[in-house]
Enzyme design. Structure first.
Site, PDB file in Angstrom:
ATOM      1  N   CYS A  39       0.855  -1.183   0.000  1.00 49.52           N
ATOM      2  CA  CYS A  39       0.000   0.000   0.000  1.00 49.52           C
ATOM      3  C   CYS A  39       0.891   1.233   0.000  1.00 49.52           C
ATOM      4  O   CYS A  39       2.077   1.163   0.204  1.00 49.52           O
ATOM      5  CB  CYS A  39      -0.865   0.022   1.252  1.00 49.52           C
ATOM      6  SG  CYS A  39      -1.732  -1.514   1.507  1.00 49.52           S
ATOM      7  N   ARG A  92       1.402   2.166  -8.110  1.00 51.74           N
ATOM      8  CA  ARG A  92       1.301   0.836  -7.495  1.00 51.74           C
ATOM      9  C   ARG A  92      -0.028   0.167  -7.824  1.00 51.74           C
ATOM     10  O   ARG A  92      -0.170  -1.047  -7.633  1.00 51.74           O
ATOM     11  CB  ARG A  92       1.393   0.943  -5.974  1.00 51.74           C
ATOM     12  CG  ARG A  92       2.693   1.454  -5.451  1.00 51.74           C
ATOM     13  CD  ARG A  92       2.546   1.892  -3.992  1.00 51.74           C
ATOM     14  NE  ARG A  92       3.748   2.579  -3.577  1.00 51.74           N
ATOM     15  CZ  ARG A  92       4.761   1.960  -3.014  1.00 51.74           C
ATOM     16  NH1 ARG A  92       4.683   0.678  -2.807  1.00 51.74           N
ATOM     17  NH2 ARG A  92       5.829   2.624  -2.674  1.00 51.74           N
ATOM     18  N   TRP A  95      -3.896  -1.832  -1.149  1.00 51.74           N
ATOM     19  CA  TRP A  95      -3.849  -3.019  -2.006  1.00 51.74           C
ATOM     20  C   TRP A  95      -4.403  -4.121  -1.125  1.00 51.74           C
ATOM     21  O   TRP A  95      -3.719  -4.620  -0.238  1.00 51.74           O
ATOM     22  CB  TRP A  95      -2.417  -3.315  -2.439  1.00 51.74           C
ATOM     23  CG  TRP A  95      -2.322  -4.514  -3.324  1.00 51.74           C
ATOM     24  CD1 TRP A  95      -2.058  -5.801  -2.943  1.00 51.74           C
ATOM     25  CD2 TRP A  95      -2.524  -4.579  -4.745  1.00 51.74           C
ATOM     26  NE1 TRP A  95      -2.085  -6.635  -4.019  1.00 51.74           N
ATOM     27  CE2 TRP A  95      -2.362  -5.918  -5.134  1.00 51.74           C
ATOM     28  CE3 TRP A  95      -2.822  -3.643  -5.703  1.00 51.74           C
ATOM     29  CZ2 TRP A  95      -2.506  -6.332  -6.469  1.00 51.74           C
ATOM     30  CZ3 TRP A  95      -2.949  -4.050  -7.024  1.00 51.74           C
ATOM     31  CH2 TRP A  95      -2.802  -5.381  -7.395  1.00 51.74           C
ATOM     32  N   ASN A 114      -0.126  -0.577   6.507  1.00 52.22           N
ATOM     33  CA  ASN A 114       0.363  -1.359   5.382  1.00 52.22           C
ATOM     34  C   ASN A 114       0.898  -2.646   5.974  1.00 52.22           C
ATOM     35  O   ASN A 114       1.692  -2.625   6.905  1.00 52.22           O
ATOM     36  CB  ASN A 114       1.491  -0.600   4.669  1.00 52.22           C
ATOM     37  CG  ASN A 114       2.140  -1.449   3.577  1.00 52.22           C
ATOM     38  OD1 ASN A 114       1.536  -2.425   3.137  1.00 52.22           O
ATOM     39  ND2 ASN A 114       3.329  -1.097   3.184  1.00 52.22           N
ATOM     40  N   GLY A 115       0.424  -3.781   5.490  1.00 53.60           N
ATOM     41  CA  GLY A 115       0.910  -5.068   5.991  1.00 53.60           C
ATOM     42  C   GLY A 115      -0.259  -5.970   6.352  1.00 53.60           C
ATOM     43  O   GLY A 115      -1.387  -5.755   5.928  1.00 53.60           O
ATOM     44  N   GLU A 121       8.512 -21.017 -19.423  1.00 52.26           N
ATOM     45  CA  GLU A 121       8.388 -19.650 -18.904  1.00 52.26           C
ATOM     46  C   GLU A 121       9.624 -18.833 -19.241  1.00 52.26           C
ATOM     47  O   GLU A 121       9.540 -17.663 -19.614  1.00 52.26           O
ATOM     48  CB  GLU A 121       8.151 -19.684 -17.396  1.00 52.26           C
ATOM     49  CG  GLU A 121       8.231 -18.343 -16.683  1.00 52.26           C
ATOM     50  CD  GLU A 121       7.222 -17.307 -17.178  1.00 52.26           C
ATOM     51  OE1 GLU A 121       6.316 -17.660 -17.964  1.00 52.26           O
ATOM     52  OE2 GLU A 121       7.392 -16.125 -16.833  1.00 52.26           O
ATOM     53  N   LYS A 142       9.550 -15.300 -21.325  1.00 50.95           N
ATOM     54  CA  LYS A 142      10.162 -14.044 -20.843  1.00 50.95           C
ATOM     55  C   LYS A 142      11.047 -13.435 -21.921  1.00 50.95           C
ATOM     56  O   LYS A 142      11.028 -12.234 -22.166  1.00 50.95           O
ATOM     57  CB  LYS A 142      10.956 -14.316 -19.562  1.00 50.95           C
ATOM     58  CG  LYS A 142      10.084 -14.459 -18.334  1.00 50.95           C
ATOM     59  CD  LYS A 142       9.564 -13.126 -17.892  1.00 50.95           C
ATOM     60  CE  LYS A 142       8.147 -12.975 -17.461  1.00 50.95           C
ATOM     61  NZ  LYS A 142       7.080 -13.717 -17.946  1.00 50.95           N
ATOM     62  N   GLU A 161       8.909 -12.035 -24.863  1.00 52.59           N
ATOM     63  CA  GLU A 161       8.103 -10.819 -24.640  1.00 52.59           C
ATOM     64  C   GLU A 161       8.959  -9.629 -24.208  1.00 52.59           C
ATOM     65  O   GLU A 161       8.540  -8.488 -24.375  1.00 52.59           O
ATOM     66  CB  GLU A 161       6.989 -11.075 -23.645  1.00 52.59           C
ATOM     67  CG  GLU A 161       7.389 -11.542 -22.280  1.00 52.59           C
ATOM     68  CD  GLU A 161       6.161 -11.757 -21.387  1.00 52.59           C
ATOM     69  OE1 GLU A 161       5.085 -11.233 -21.676  1.00 52.59           O
ATOM     70  OE2 GLU A 161       6.317 -12.449 -20.373  1.00 52.59           O
ATOM     71  N   HIS A 184      13.519 -36.484 -30.069  1.00 52.04           N
ATOM     72  CA  HIS A 184      12.339 -36.735 -30.923  1.00 52.04           C
ATOM     73  C   HIS A 184      12.150 -35.616 -31.929  1.00 52.04           C
ATOM     74  O   HIS A 184      11.053 -35.427 -32.442  1.00 52.04           O
ATOM     75  CB  HIS A 184      11.102 -36.910 -30.036  1.00 52.04           C
ATOM     76  CG  HIS A 184      11.227 -38.039 -29.076  1.00 52.04           C
ATOM     77  ND1 HIS A 184      11.068 -39.355 -29.450  1.00 52.04           N
ATOM     78  CD2 HIS A 184      11.566 -38.055 -27.769  1.00 52.04           C
ATOM     79  CE1 HIS A 184      11.273 -40.141 -28.396  1.00 52.04           C
ATOM     80  NE2 HIS A 184      11.577 -39.379 -27.353  1.00 52.04           N
ATOM     81  N   LYS A 210      -0.895  -5.453 -19.997  1.00 49.48           N
ATOM     82  CA  LYS A 210      -0.744  -6.152 -18.718  1.00 49.48           C
ATOM     83  C   LYS A 210      -1.890  -7.142 -18.503  1.00 49.48           C
ATOM     84  O   LYS A 210      -1.702  -8.195 -17.923  1.00 49.48           O
ATOM     85  CB  LYS A 210      -0.710  -5.138 -17.563  1.00 49.48           C
ATOM     86  CG  LYS A 210      -0.479  -5.765 -16.204  1.00 49.48           C
ATOM     87  CD  LYS A 210       0.827  -6.541 -16.137  1.00 49.48           C
ATOM     88  CE  LYS A 210       1.021  -7.271 -14.841  1.00 49.48           C
ATOM     89  NZ  LYS A 210       2.142  -8.225 -14.877  1.00 49.48           N
TER      90      LYS A 210
HETATM   91  C1  AGP Z   1       3.235 -12.795 -18.573  1.00 42.37           C
HETATM   92  O1  AGP Z   1       4.598 -12.352 -18.622  1.00 42.37           O
HETATM   93  C2  AGP Z   1       2.458 -12.311 -19.758  1.00 42.37           C
HETATM   94  N1  AGP Z   1       2.426 -10.893 -19.755  1.00 42.37           N
HETATM   95  C3  AGP Z   1       1.121 -12.980 -19.969  1.00 42.37           C
HETATM   96  O2  AGP Z   1       1.404 -14.265 -20.472  1.00 42.37           O
HETATM   97  C4  AGP Z   1       0.218 -13.161 -18.735  1.00 42.37           C
HETATM   98  O3  AGP Z   1       0.792 -14.095 -17.856  1.00 42.37           O
HETATM   99  C5  AGP Z   1      -1.132 -13.731 -19.216  1.00 42.37           C
HETATM  100  O4  AGP Z   1      -1.716 -12.767 -20.087  1.00 42.37           O
HETATM  101  C6  AGP Z   1      -2.096 -14.034 -18.067  1.00 42.37           C
HETATM  102  O5  AGP Z   1      -2.381 -12.856 -17.374  1.00 42.37           O
HETATM  103  P1  AGP Z   1      -3.131 -12.989 -15.961  1.00 42.37           P
HETATM  104  O6  AGP Z   1      -2.215 -13.753 -15.071  1.00 42.37           O
HETATM  105  O7  AGP Z   1      -3.364 -11.583 -15.505  1.00 42.37           O
HETATM  106  O8  AGP Z   1      -4.402 -13.740 -16.192  1.00 42.37           O
END
Ligand code: AGP
Length: 620
Positions: free
Chosen positions: A5, A34, A82, A106-107, A489, A493, A496, A512, A615
């Protein structure tokens, strides 16, 4: 540690004016990045305490203050929330008031339920579901007994378990703000005839760059001309004064280059906070937020995880643990594929939706579909009050705090942690693990934040290699067992953040087909299982490293501290501390996150806002 927060406090000399409120609201605005669920302020005026608080973004509070202005004052406190306990509603917004006293927090106060029960038994009534309102009542009672806000704070803080930064004001002390901190930051801003408090320097950087950092378990009392710091026993404490050398924009990232750098650094706290207040005194799991009846959970004969992107990879990691602990089959489905494949789900299926934002449309649609089929739905979400938890039967919140960078990092670790808590809860409920086994595994989980910090402390090598590889056209990632989703993953990373083609494979799949991709100089990350793990997966993966090295690959190996078997075949070894096999993803992913982040920085890319991405994908 990045607080969840935003907290601001101000006290000034001179006649009552609009300045306290202006300074506090501006401080909250600077903390706006935030993200938050609600905001509120309290002002000490000559006619007593005045307060305004509103769910939603700060603009909602500002609008309310425009139509219902508060009187001029001499001191003020403000808070952006938050949510951790209680949804994002007006009543749950801070400040919380008792009598002529207001407090912001906060906490997480872990023992608030016990304290609240005592107060209710003693006749106190409550207007919110929050742990913070309990603190307001305790402070008010202590103030009535001592007549002094600092003494009241000293009496209350020693009764609180958990983490907290508290700020309090009282109508009877119009030129005083009292703060206290335990495991949650608080800094003092030193002005001329005025002083400030904040959860970090962003709160007051516009007014002064002279700051004073408070240590653990300290109480601070500010007036317009004095700053008094003591420990919780009242003994004077020395607080280091320093000059903030950041500008306001840099201060928002706590001095980090990007939110992503800051959020990776915040990962130990994200895991620790997700584990907080979820066990009882005996160490058994208490997930009271899982409001699905025990009979339904006992009858579950299949779990389907629905998620997208990074959240889906967290689900893939959790699959191994939940199947191992609960002996229930777990399918992990990309949410956008799930409902179009006519899946076999029914009232004995538990559908688990994982989502940082809680707004991903594909995942929301999957939850709705699952409910239409009669399945119980549980969501693992980071953002309180978002849509997916509202449409699920139950929610298990991660407590990673706001994740601002588009690429998900700390949420991934928190999602795995929360999914593990769910798995252990189901195993405890269904008896597939003995109680002492659950307690032991929880202890292993609680040891992980320090191990994540150890990996973070070793990031120099990863960053150096990333800068050296900035012009690499493609990178491959290999993993096995729980290391396989980590490989996926790591590839995501890099795609993206650095816009580099990357692909994650199951190491066993190499022969394979994918091994055809190996040519001299091809960089390949390999996540190596612990040599102490089951099925001697370790030796199989070491053989994979030999196979690709023999064909000229550049092998970048992630291996445990004492694993010497990989050394002859690794061009670079990134070391991680030993940990149980199923918990290894919490460590192995960190070098991959740092690698992608550093390589993107080296390419001069926008790490927090990569091209083409959002996001939260709120369209199908
Ligand atoms: C993660 O680095 C990506 N930006 C994306 O794959 C994200 O994880 C995915 O869109 C799911 O988002 P969410 O966790 O908010 O549902």
């Amino acid at each position: 540690m990045v607080p969840m927060c935003g907290i601001v406090g101000y006290v000034g000399s001179g006649p009552a004016s609009g300045r306290p409120l202006e300074v506090v609201v501006e401080g909250l605005r600077r903390l706006e990045y935030r993200g938050y669920d609600s905001a509120g302020v309290a002002v000490v005026t000559p006619d007593g305490l005045q307060m305004a608080k509103k769910a939603g973004k700060l603009v909602n509070l500002a609008t309310q203050l425009g139509t219902h202005p508060l009187a001029p004052g001499t001191a003020a406190i403000g808070h952006t929330r938050w949510a951790t306990h209680g949804g994002p509603t007006d009543d749950n917004a801070h400040p919380h008031v008792s009598g002529d006293l207001a407090v912001i927090h906060n906490g997480i106060v872990e023992n608030f339920a016990t304290l609240k029960a005592e107060l209710v038994a003693d006749g106190d009534g409550f207007a919110s579901e929050t742990d913070t309102e309990v603190v307001a009542h305790l402070l008010d009672r202590a103030y009535q007994a001592t007549g002094d806000l600092t003494a009241a704070m000293r009496e209350v803080v020693v009764r609180l378990d958990g983490t907290f930064t508290l700020l309090a004001v009282h109508a009877a002390q119009p030129r005083t703000v009292v703060g206290a901190r335990h495991d949650s930051p608080l800094v003092v801003g030193l002005g001329d005839g005025e002083n400030f408090l904040g959860s970090d320097v962003v709160a007051f950087i516009a007014h002064t760059n002279q700051a004073m950092e408070l240590g653990q378990d300290e109480i601070v009392t500010i007036t317009p001309t004095t700053v008094e710091v003591t420990d919780f026993a009242g003994r004077p404490a020395h607080a280091r004064q320093y000059t903030v050398d950041w500008d306001a924009k840099a201060a928002e990232k706590g001095g980090f280059r990007s939110f992503m750098d800051k959020e990776i650094a915040d990962e130990p706290q994200a895991v620790a906070d997700t584990l907080l207040s979820r066990t009882d005194v005996s160490g058994a799991l208490v997930l009271d937020e899982i409001r699905i009846s025990e009979s339904v959970l006992r009858a579950v004969n299949k779990i389907v995880v629905v998620a997208c992107g990074t959240a889906a990879y967290a689900g893939h990691v959790a699959k191994y643990a939940i199947e191992h602990w609960c002996r229930i089959p777990v399918e992990v489905e990309l949410a956008h594929e799930f409902r179009y494949r006519d899946p076999v789900v029914d009232e004995r299926t538990l559908v688990v939706a994982i989502s940082q934002s809680g707004e991903t449309m594909d995942t929301l649609m999957a939850v709705r579909y699952a409910r239409e089929q009669g399945s119980a739905t549980l969501s693992i979400v980071n953002t309180h009050g978002s849509t997916i938890p509202r449409e699920s039967d139950a929610v298990l919140y991660t407590h990673a705090g706001p994740e601002i960078a588009v690429a998900s990092t700390k949420a991934f670790l928190a999602q795995i942690t929360a999914a593990y808590l769910l798995g252990l809860y189901l195993a405890q409920l269904r008896g597939t693990l003995f109680p002492d086994e659950v307690v032991a595994k929880l202890a292993e989980l609680r040891a992980m934040p320090d191990k994540v910090q150890t990996v973070l402390d070793r990031c120099d090598l990863v960053q150096e290699i990333a800068r050296w590889m900035a012009d690499t056209p493609t990178v491959l990632f290999l993993g096995r067992h729980v290391g396989y989703p980590v490989a996926m993953e790591g590839a995501l990373k890099l795609k993206e953040l650095a816009y580099i083609h990357a692909e994650g494979f199951a190491a066993g799949e190499l022969k394979h087909g994918p091994i055809a991709l190996i040519e001299p100089g091809q960089p390949v990350f390999v996540i190596v299982p612990s040599p102490r793990g089951r099925h001697s997966l370790h030796s199989k993966v070491v053989s994979n490293i030999q196979e690709i090295r023999a064909r000229g690959a550049r092998t970048l190996v992630i291996a445990e501290d004492d694993d010497e078997a990989v050394v002859p075949f690794a061009d670079v070894v990134f070391r991680v501390p030993q940990c149980p096999t199923l918990l290894a993803p919490l460590l192995a992913v960190v070098p991959l996150q740092i690698f992608a982040c550093e390589l993107a920085h080296a390419k001069g890319l926008d790490v927090d806002q990569p091209r083409n991405l959002a996001k939260s994908v709120t369209v199908e």
